[in-house]
Each structure stands twice: as C-alpha cells, then as structure tokens.
Design a protein around this motif. Structure first.
Motif, mmCIF file in Angstrom:
data_model
loop_
_atom_site.group_PDB
_atom_site.id
_atom_site.type_symbol
_atom_site.label_atom_id
_atom_site.label_comp_id
_atom_site.label_asym_id
_atom_site.label_seq_id
_atom_site.Cartn_x
_atom_site.Cartn_y
_atom_site.Cartn_z
ATOM 1 N N ALA A 11 82.296 6.102 63.469
ATOM 2 C CA ALA A 11 81.120 5.652 62.720
ATOM 3 C C ALA A 11 79.838 6.108 63.405
ATOM 4 O O ALA A 11 78.887 6.530 62.738
ATOM 5 C CB ALA A 11 81.132 4.131 62.594
ATOM 6 N N GLU A 12 79.818 6.057 64.726
ATOM 7 C CA GLU A 12 78.630 6.502 65.460
ATOM 8 C C GLU A 12 78.421 8.007 65.274
ATOM 9 O O GLU A 12 77.300 8.463 65.064
ATOM 10 C CB GLU A 12 78.785 6.194 66.948
ATOM 11 N N GLU A 13 79.512 8.759 65.298
ATOM 12 C CA GLU A 13 79.404 10.204 65.094
ATOM 13 C C GLU A 13 78.917 10.516 63.676
ATOM 14 O O GLU A 13 78.048 11.368 63.472
ATOM 15 C CB GLU A 13 80.745 10.880 65.356
ATOM 16 N N ALA A 14 79.468 9.815 62.686
ATOM 17 C CA ALA A 14 79.049 10.034 61.296
ATOM 18 C C ALA A 14 77.578 9.666 61.110
ATOM 19 O O ALA A 14 76.827 10.386 60.447
ATOM 20 C CB ALA A 14 79.923 9.218 60.351
ATOM 21 N N SER A 15 77.168 8.572 61.709
ATOM 22 C CA SER A 15 75.767 8.157 61.635
ATOM 23 C C SER A 15 74.861 9.215 62.249
ATOM 24 O O SER A 15 73.788 9.518 61.711
ATOM 25 C CB SER A 15 75.589 6.826 62.363
ATOM 26 N N GLY A 16 75.294 9.776 63.360
ATOM 27 C CA GLY A 16 74.520 10.827 64.011
ATOM 28 C C GLY A 16 74.389 12.062 63.142
ATOM 29 O O GLY A 16 73.326 12.682 63.068
ATOM 30 N N LYS A 17 75.474 12.413 62.447
ATOM 31 C CA LYS A 17 75.434 13.579 61.561
ATOM 32 C C LYS A 17 74.467 13.341 60.399
ATOM 33 O O LYS A 17 73.730 14.241 60.003
ATOM 34 C CB LYS A 17 76.831 13.902 61.034
ATOM 35 N N VAL A 18 74.480 12.132 59.871
ATOM 36 C CA VAL A 18 73.575 11.803 58.770
ATOM 37 C C VAL A 18 72.125 11.873 59.248
ATOM 38 O O VAL A 18 71.274 12.479 58.588
ATOM 39 C CB VAL A 18 73.891 10.405 58.189
#
Length: 56
Positions: A11-18
């Motif tokens: 989730a942290e990685e996905a948030s960072g990508k967004v």
C-alpha cells in the motif's frame, strides 16, 4: 514477514506511485519527490522482511 506487513508495504508503494504520478502531471516537484521517497522506503522494508524470511 507477516501478511499484514506485506499489505502495508504494498500500500505504501502504491501510494508513492500515485503521488509521483500526480506530481509529474501537475508539475509539482515536491509531491513527485515525496512519492519517490515513499516507494524507496517501501522497497527497503520489503527487502528487510525478505531477509528475515530467509533466516526463518
């Protein structure tokens, strides 16, 4: 590595990508850098957890 940790890191990685994508789209360098930092943080955490799994 617990399942909860895997989900949090993903989730942290996905948030960072967004954040990085939004930062690029809006020409917001701060937001883009913040997104990249979150992705790096998640990657480091995942690598650490994988090392722990090897020794279990």
């Amino acid at each position: 590595m617990g399942f909860d940790d895997k989900v949090r890191n993903a989730a942290e990685e996905a948030s960072g990508k967004v954040k990085e994508g939004v930062g690029k789209a809006t020409d917001n360098e701060r937001l883009e850098a913040e997104g990249q930092a979150e992705q790096t943080s998640a990657d480091i955490k995942q690598a650490g957890e994988k090392v722990k799994d090897v020794f279990k």
